[in-house]
Design a protein around this motif. Structure first.
Motif, mmCIF file in Angstrom:
data_model
loop_
_atom_site.group_PDB
_atom_site.id
_atom_site.type_symbol
_atom_site.label_atom_id
_atom_site.label_comp_id
_atom_site.label_asym_id
_atom_site.label_seq_id
_atom_site.Cartn_x
_atom_site.Cartn_y
_atom_site.Cartn_z
ATOM 1 N N GLU A 258 0.851 -1.189 0.000
ATOM 2 C CA GLU A 258 0.000 0.000 0.000
ATOM 3 C C GLU A 258 0.885 1.236 0.000
ATOM 4 O OE1 GLU A 258 -2.995 -0.367 -0.525
ATOM 5 O OE2 GLU A 258 -3.222 -2.484 -0.111
ATOM 6 N N GLN A 261 1.280 5.165 2.314
ATOM 7 C CA GLN A 261 0.640 5.103 3.614
ATOM 8 C C GLN A 261 1.226 3.904 4.332
ATOM 9 O OE1 GLN A 261 -3.564 3.854 3.489
ATOM 10 N NE2 GLN A 261 -3.317 3.695 1.284
ATOM 11 N N THR A 262 1.043 3.849 5.628
ATOM 12 C CA THR A 262 1.563 2.762 6.425
ATOM 13 C C THR A 262 0.405 2.004 7.019
ATOM 14 O OG1 THR A 262 3.525 4.063 6.956
ATOM 15 C CG2 THR A 262 3.071 2.156 8.336
ATOM 16 N N CYS A 263 0.257 0.738 6.651
ATOM 17 C CA CYS A 263 -0.839 -0.058 7.202
ATOM 18 C C CYS A 263 -0.426 -0.729 8.494
ATOM 19 C CB CYS A 263 -1.317 -1.082 6.190
ATOM 20 S SG CYS A 263 -0.149 -2.442 5.944
ATOM 21 N N CYS A 268 1.044 -5.985 4.179
ATOM 22 C CA CYS A 268 0.519 -4.961 3.275
ATOM 23 C C CYS A 268 1.340 -3.683 3.244
ATOM 24 C CB CYS A 268 -0.936 -4.620 3.640
ATOM 25 S SG CYS A 268 -1.165 -4.069 5.347
ATOM 26 N N ASP A 269 2.448 -3.590 4.020
ATOM 27 C CA ASP A 269 3.154 -2.302 4.084
ATOM 28 C C ASP A 269 4.458 -2.280 3.302
ATOM 29 O OD1 ASP A 269 4.973 -3.740 5.574
ATOM 30 O OD2 ASP A 269 4.818 -2.496 7.375
ATOM 31 N N SER A 485 -13.502 2.652 3.068
ATOM 32 C CA SER A 485 -12.324 2.595 3.935
ATOM 33 C C SER A 485 -11.539 1.341 3.604
ATOM 34 C CB SER A 485 -12.732 2.604 5.411
ATOM 35 O OG SER A 485 -13.508 1.454 5.709
ATOM 36 N N THR A 487 -7.445 -0.555 2.981
ATOM 37 C CA THR A 487 -6.159 -0.299 2.335
ATOM 38 C C THR A 487 -6.071 -0.861 0.923
ATOM 39 O OG1 THR A 487 -5.254 -2.312 3.339
ATOM 40 C CG2 THR A 487 -4.944 -0.255 4.545
ATOM 41 N N ASN A 488 -7.146 -1.510 0.447
ATOM 42 C CA ASN A 488 -7.161 -1.979 -0.933
ATOM 43 C C ASN A 488 -8.581 -1.902 -1.452
ATOM 44 O OD1 ASN A 488 -8.496 -4.725 -0.531
ATOM 45 N ND2 ASN A 488 -6.718 -4.921 0.823
ATOM 46 N N TYR A 492 -12.470 -1.440 0.076
ATOM 47 C CA TYR A 492 -13.027 -0.101 -0.061
ATOM 48 C C TYR A 492 -14.426 -0.115 -0.675
ATOM 49 C CZ TYR A 492 -12.884 4.943 -1.080
ATOM 50 O OH TYR A 492 -13.150 6.294 -1.132
#
Length: 807
Positions: A258, A261-263, A268-269, A485, A487-488, A492
């Motif tokens: 992602e 941004q930091t998940c 995911c980060d 909302s 992260t993917n 969302y």
């Protein structure tokens, strides 16, 4: 799982980094416990390594205090000296490494395997070249001086990549000695997988360079190198160049990356340098890969279930490719857990999945060692009782296999071929298995795929050279379907609801949907802050356009709002430092506010759809761009009558869009107010003045006859529609579109109103209409229309009539 690496080629290294040299290697033997071939290392010094054990750190060791924690692609053997005993058993197929030369009282041997072996070899070459004049060896001249001895040099060092490609070529082009078929021509092979779980981090023998990991919280928004992605593209392309028959997968664990941004989570980060979406986008990668071990990742069963569903939706909806869950495992409650996961796999459309791992009885009796805690024992009926719990787990997995293959029992194994009557020569290969059952046909998305752009010819809409008439609906808030909302994109939006709703509209005869493509608020915002475009929200709109096309529906996309709903021009005025009062027409003379609008329009109109890879300006699913919802320049003296301020904006914005996109029509979005029509007053949006613009392709009006300020009956409403259509068609030579209409549900007799309005549309040859509004969930009891409402029966008849009128 790292255990598979134990079955690959490797060499033993001392903790100091020196190769052990004084031992000898005996002949390989077969283990009675594991059934695997095993090399037995005999030490001339008489030192015995203790019995190996599996620890919580996923390494072989005598104690957790002896071994430092290492990454999972190696195992460590720790022991104390001196003791007595002859052997150390290591699962490996390396043919000729000598042992001995124990380093210190507390010994640590590191078995380097997989990618680290290539780095090890590369270090040996580097050392040899450094010890000799470079002019003596051609290979030394070709070495990359940037080699740093890191694990991730495997992905970038030219020498290592050449070695790896040579191995790949040797394997892929090999001829099977039993079947005489080249591997690249063998349908038994499902796919080639580039590597098992590639990451920036390796076994611990070699470190990781800073330039490999993509974690933005650590390295900022612009990492120096995207090493693994480039390697995946290069190597998969190479495999395709020597084998055009087979698929290629990456073999990664499915970690998302992602960006910006930091998940807070390594799945995911970007921490491991893995970006499964980027991998799967590569043309020479045929499907998405993922592995699943939530108990090792600190996750629970529910999280893992969502992981399965999210990857399936992302692969299918975002990337348009299959997805394979290449490994999954859980140590506790395997039967109920695997039932949950396999159900999610099947229902989400996962194209294949493989549990880790099946096991059974050893040759000498007893069970094969469950060394990692994930084994599922599924012997046949003659093998004796299974370990507790495994019978239920096997039943779950067998039922799932049947479900994935299709209804009915699994096909029986083929009978062996008879021996060759003419030996010598290789034995006849076994008969090929029967072909798998044909997959079920995908559900029909509705009408045939869209073809052609809608154009105009005088007062007619045209499609593929023929007159085009349509029945449409408003569904303004499609962009809000989903949580808004996550992260993917699969978190969302709600793709299933979007698809189901388009299917519902298509079923009722809707051919065109007018929907909003703006929002400056935080929830589902396209532009939550000036100039900051929310990529996930635009991806959701990509999917709306994708689903519309799949269901044979075209879109009229409204680009901003005169009113305050979802921000509108009031927000742009605030960003420009202008008036903060609602519905303020000073927007149309505020240069900064207008430029903000044009910047947004350019971003939207020139976008490429991430699901279809088609730019919006080339997308036949788009019917038209609408400049604004119900623009007015109201309450500014003479401008009420002349409408020149709004006309100047319409000309400027229309010309701007036409320059960006010459393929699509443009609408003004006005309501059609004016004393000359007996519908409202003069509000700075004169019907004739605005629609005379050469950049506006068709006329727009929004009749709400039962509003108190309108107070029209059915007859006067029909007269109003006729007047608008005549003015548009006869005087302006443009098609007429009734962009919104309805009557209050509480007014009564709404179906009668609809029939009268549709009759007038048909009789006057208006190009089309769109009722307000078809809602995907019941929120508006005044104007909202739900599937099954009686008005839709009237609409369906009208839709059929409009299709008949079309060429």
């Amino acid at each position: 799982m790292c255990s598979k690496l134990l079955r690959t080629t490797g060499s033993l290294w001392c903790g100091s980094g020196r190769t052990l040299t004084s031992g000898t290697l005996t002949d390989p033997t077969r283990s009675t416990k594991t059934g695997r071939s095993r090399m037995v290392w005999r030490f001339t010094t008489g030192i015995q390594l203790p019995t190996r054990q599996r620890t919580t750190t996923r390494h072989w060791s005598t104690s957790t205090t002896c071994c430092s924690k290492r990454a999972p692609s190696a195992f460590v053997l720790c022991f104390r000296s001196p003791t007595t005993g002859p052997t150390l058993e290591v699962d490996t197929f390396h043919p000729g490494v000598n042992l001995g030369d124990i380093c210190s009282p507390v010994k640590t041997l590191l078995l380097t395997l997989g990618m680290d072996q290539y780095v090890s070899w590369r270090k040996e070459v580097t050392s040899a070249c450094a010890a000799a004049p470079l002019t003596q060896t051609a290979a030394c001249h070709n070495l990359d001086p940037g080699f740093g001895g890191y694990h991730d040099d495997f992905y970038t060092d030219p020498t290592i990549k050449a070695w790896y490609k040579a191995w790949v070529n040797h394997l892929v082009t090999r001829q099977n000695v039993h079947s005489q078929v080249l591997y690249r021509d063998d349908p038994t092979i499902f796919a080639w997988e580039l590597a098992n779980e590639p990451r920036c981090q390796g076994s611990g023998a070699f470190g990781t360079s800073k330039n490999c990991t993509l974690n933005y919280a650590v390295y900022g928004k612009d990492p120096v190198a995207w090493k693994i992605t480039g390697w995946v593209e290069e190597v998969s392309g190479y495999i395709k160049s020597i084998d055009a028959n087979h698929m290629v997968g990456t073999g990664d664990e499915g970690y998302f990356c992602e960006r910006y941004q930091t998940c807070g989570d390594a799945t995911c980060d970007c921490y491991y340098g893995v970006d499964t979406i980027a991998f799967t986008r590569i043309a020479t990668i045929d499907y998405m890969s993922l592995h699943l071990y939530p108990d090792q990742w600190g996750k629970d069963v529910e999280w893992a279930t969502n992981y399965i569903t999210n990857h399936s939706q992302t692969a299918h909806n975002l990337l348009g490719k299959p997805v394979v869950l290449g490994e999954f495992g859980y140590k506790n409650s395997q039967d109920s857990t695997y039932e949950t996961w396999t159900s999610a796999s099947f229902s989400s459309g996962m194209n294949g999945d493989m549990f880790w791992m099946i096991s059974g009885r050893a040759d000498g009796g007893g069970w094969v060692d469950n060394y990692d805690g994930y084994a599922v024992y599924c012997p046949n009926s003659t093998s004796g009782p299974q370990p507790p719990g495994d019978k239920a787990t096997c039943s779950v997995l067998t039922a799932h296999a049947k479900q994935m293959a299709g209804s009915g029992p699994l096909p029986p194994p083929p009978p062996p071929s008879p021996p060759s009557p003419n030996p010598p020569g290789p034995p006849s290969p076994p008969s090929p298995p029967p072909p798998p059952p044909s997959p079920p046909a995908p559900p029909s998305p509705g009408p045939p795929p869209l073809k052609g752009f809608v154009t105009t010819n005088g007062p007619r809409f045209m499609l593929n050279g023929k007159p085009y008439f349509f029945a449409g609906a408003n569904s303004y808030d499609l962009f809000t379907i989903g949580s808004g909302s996550g992260t993917n994109i699969s978190q969302y939006m709600d793709a299933e609801t979007i698809d189901a709703f388009f299917a519902t509209m298509a079923k009722n005869g809707v051919a065109v949907v007018r929907t909003w493509g703006f929002n400056t608020q935080s929830w589902h915002g396209f532009e939550p802050n000036q100039g900051e475009y929310n990529e996930l929200q635009f991806q959701e709109f990509d999917y709306i356009a994708f689903s519309a096309r799949a269901h044979g529906i075209r879109l009229i996309i409204t680009l901003d709002n005169y009113w305050t709903a979802y921000g509108g021009i009031d927000q742009r005025l605030k960003w420009a430092g202008g008036s903060a009062s609602p519905n303020d027409g000073t927007f149309f003379t505020n240069e900064k506010a207008i430029q903000s609008y044009l910047d947004y329009v350019q971003h939207f109109v020139t976008r490429t759809n991430t699901f279809t890879n088609t730019s919006y300006r080339n997308d036949e699913a788009i019917f038209a761009w609408e400049l604004m919802n119900e623009p007015r320049h109201q309450g500014y003296g003479s401008d009420d009558n002349t409408s020149q301020i709004l006309r100047a904006f319409v000309d400027r914005a229309g010309a701007f869009i036409k320059d960006l996109d010459p393929n699509h029509l443009i609408s003004s979005g006005i309501e059609g107010h004016g004393v000359e029509f007996g519908f409202g007053g003069n509000e700075g949006n004169n019907f004739t003045v605005i629609h005379s613009s050469k950049y506006i392709d068709f006329c727009s009006a929004h009749p709400y006859p039962t509003e108190s300020w309108a107070n029209l009956n059915i007859a006067s409403t029909q007269a109003l529609l006729t007047a608008w259509t005549h003015d548009c068609q006869a005087n302006l030579q443009k098609p007429m579109f009734i962009g919104e209409f309805n009557v209050d549900k509480n007014h009564g007799g709404r179906s009668q109103w609809w029939k009268a309005i549709f009759d007038t549309v048909e009789q006057t040859d208006a190009g089309g209409s769109a009722f307000w509004w078809f809602q995907h969930h019941a929120v508006d009891g005044e104007y909202g229309i739900n599937d099954g409402d009686p008005e839709l029966a009237v609409f369906q008849t009208h839709a059929a009539n409009m299709r008949k009128k079309s060429g």
